[in-house]
Write an enzyme that holds these catalytic residues in place. Structure first.
Site, PDB file in Angstrom:
ATOM      1  N   ASP A 144     -26.743   0.629 -26.732  1.00  0.00           N
ATOM      2  CA  ASP A 144     -26.305   0.908 -25.361  1.00  0.00           C
ATOM      3  C   ASP A 144     -27.004   2.136 -24.777  1.00  0.00           C
ATOM      4  O   ASP A 144     -27.533   2.985 -25.508  1.00  0.00           O
ATOM      5  CB  ASP A 144     -24.787   1.063 -25.287  1.00  0.00           C
ATOM      6  CG  ASP A 144     -24.261   2.237 -26.094  1.00  0.00           C
ATOM      7  OD1 ASP A 144     -24.822   2.534 -27.176  1.00  0.00           O
ATOM      8  OD2 ASP A 144     -23.291   2.877 -25.644  1.00  0.00           O
ATOM      9  N   GLU A 209     -22.216   3.630 -28.555  1.00  0.00           N
ATOM     10  CA  GLU A 209     -22.378   5.037 -28.950  1.00  0.00           C
ATOM     11  C   GLU A 209     -22.181   5.975 -27.779  1.00  0.00           C
ATOM     12  O   GLU A 209     -21.605   7.069 -27.922  1.00  0.00           O
ATOM     13  CB  GLU A 209     -23.771   5.243 -29.570  1.00  0.00           C
ATOM     14  CG  GLU A 209     -23.990   6.621 -30.205  1.00  0.00           C
ATOM     15  CD  GLU A 209     -24.467   7.687 -29.231  1.00  0.00           C
ATOM     16  OE1 GLU A 209     -24.464   8.886 -29.596  1.00  0.00           O
ATOM     17  OE2 GLU A 209     -24.849   7.332 -28.086  1.00  0.00           O
TER      18      GLU A 209
END
Length: 522
Positions: A144, A209
């Protein structure tokens, strides 16, 4: 006569005192000078007899160079944005999973590799080694990215992966798709060439994350724990190769993060009686809160330079500074207070000196002629390795020193443990050897991450966590991290692939060699 004797004794005492001080300062100066020109903690295992494990050349053909670049661009073009823990671009995450299967067919078809989807969108790869008694290690990266808006001033659209002057522009090029794709691309090339590792290892690709990793990394760790997995070490994103970033340093430096600062978000709030603005009290809720915030900004947390991993950073780099910096860096036992006072003048350096305090949100008031009954502010702190979360909270309370201001801990955690980086630290030395094999001109040193990574969730299943990717940062580049015009050079991305290619093979030794000095003891 008595007066003359007293004067003589006083003169003799002062003379002895001055001579003693002069002698002490001379000895101190000589010790510091000798240490300056002999102090080098980097020699380590460079001359040690290493096992020869690299048997597959990292040569990249022109066609492979073209393909790996196209694969990387395709990854950047998928907007895997995480806004909040509950607002993820799940369509993009599914598209990314399809991309991985398409561009890394060997990884997904090899009998040596087991692939699992965790938390719906994260990926765990288990790579079987030929020698089961060797403790496995793990490579981490995250899929991400943070949001990006072309209107902020990007030179190329943030999800275009456009090439400009030898660079690929796009969100995720340095945080952290370069590692996601670099790790898998390296493994793909090794498998294509018949590679079977001696030491088993894992690859964990988290999908959230940027919003704390609670569904990705946390669930991967739970799965590994349920299987009784213990890891020799973990390598995640974090620090990089800094070229021209550290003032006074001769040459680039690769900093391997051996810890992360802790973090806390604290809410300060004030309740007061509402009323009309025409009849205000001496202090309103906003005024009380503003005074508390001002006291926090006027009274920073104590200087702690030299009590955490930052000491190791400067000691490992000391021999590469010119005078007089080399003199000071080689003698931090003497100059730490002076250096910390200089460093705290710059925000980026101040982060290494202390727990930082940042007021990030302030909310109060509903109407211009109404006294606000409630005011709140949020303070984000990044906690130095020599402090604990509780110590920081106690300091905030003593600085605010106002019972009308309520303090609430929204969330927080202590600094991460400091991983080993001595001559017998397997993970650190393998990473260092790999860096220096590709970049022989680079100095390697331990460092501290001021931000946080997915790796913090792995502290229960490994002794050592390292945070590094060989992304090359020059002046101005650190500001691209989560900022405008994030980019990576085409050459640097190829170097990343080679780095992981070599790292996987370097890990196949059974143990580190003895330090060179130990091999010649009588």
């Amino acid at each position: 006569m008595t007066g003359r004797n007293t004067q003589w004794k006083l003169f003799t005492f002062l003379k002895v005192l001055v001579l003693s001080l002069t002698l002490s300062l001379t000895v101190l100066f000589l010790v510091a000078t000798v240490r300056t020109f002999t102090f080098d903690v980097n020699a380590g295992l460079q001359l040690g007899k290493w096992e020869n494990t690299i048997s597959i050349s990292p040569h990249i053909s022109p066609q492979q160079r073209k393909d790996l670049l196209e694969n990387f661009k395709a990854a950047i073009q998928i907007p895997t944005v995480s806004n909040t823990e509950t607002d993820l671009n799940t369509d993009a995450l599914r598209e990314f999973a399809v991309l991985l299967r398409r561009v890394f067919p060997k990884v997904f078809s090899s009998s040596l590799v087991k692939h699992e989807v965790v938390g719906n969108y994260s990926h765990l790869f288990s790579v079987s080694g030929s020698e089961a008694d060797l403790e496995p290690y793990m490579l981490l990266a995250h899929i991400d990215v943070v949001p990006a808006d072309e209107a902020d001033g990007w030179d190329a659209p943030p999800f275009s992966a456009q090439e400009l002057n030898g660079f690929i522009y796009g969100r995720g090029t340095i945080d952290d798709k370069q590692s996601v794709m670099g790790i898998l691309q390296a493994l793909e090339y090794l498998l294509e060439r018949g590679y079977t590792p001696r030491r088993s290892f894992y690859i964990g690709l988290g999908h959230d994350e940027e919003v704390n990793g609670m569904q990705g990394a946390v669930n991967i760790v739970k799965l590994l724990k349920s299987r009784g997995v213990k890891l020799l070490y973990v390598l995640d994103e974090g620090l990089a190769v800094l070229d021209g970033i550290i003032n006074g340093l001769d040459g680039p430096a690769a900093l391997i993060g051996v810890s992360e600062k802790g973090q806390a978000t604290v809410k300060l709030s004030v309740n007061a009686a509402p009323g009309h603005s025409s009849m205000p009290p001496r202090e309103t809720s906003i005024g009380i809160l503003a005074s508390a915030v001002k006291r926090l900004e006027d009274n920073p947390m104590p200087r702690l330079f030299g009590y955490g991993p930052e000491r190791g950073t400067f000691e490992h780099l000391a021999h590469k500074f010119g005078l007089p910096l080399r003199f000071m860096m080689s003698n931090l036992w003497l100059f730490s207070p002076l250096i910390s006072r200089v460093m705290e003048q710059k925000p980026d350096m101040n982060a290494f000196v202390r727990t930082t305090t940042a007021v990030t949100m302030f909310n109060a008031g509903v109407k211009v002629n109404v006294l606000p009954p409630y005011a709140e502010g949020f303070v984000n702190l990044r906690i130095h390795s020599a402090q604990t979360l509780q110590e920081v909270l106690d300091l905030i309370k003593s600085i605010v020193a106002d019972e009308r201001v309520k303090l609430d801990l929204v969330n927080g955690f202590d600094p991460l443990p400091i991983s080993s980086y001595d001559e017998q630290s397997f993970g650190y030395q393998i990473i260092k050897k790999t860096v220096q094999g590709i970049f022989p001109q680079v100095n390697v040193a331990p460092g501290i991450c001021v931000g946080n990574t997915d790796s913090r969730h792995y502290k229960d299943i490994t002794r050592d966590i390292y945070r590094f990717a060989p992304s090359w940062f020059k002046p101005g580049d650190p500001q691209r991290f989560h900022g405008v015009n994030e980019r990576i050079s085409i050459k640097n991305y190829e170097e990343l692939v080679v780095f992981y290619f070599q790292l996987m093979q370097n890990n196949d030794i059974r143990k580190l060699p003895l330090p060179h000095s130990s091999q010649h003891e009588l």
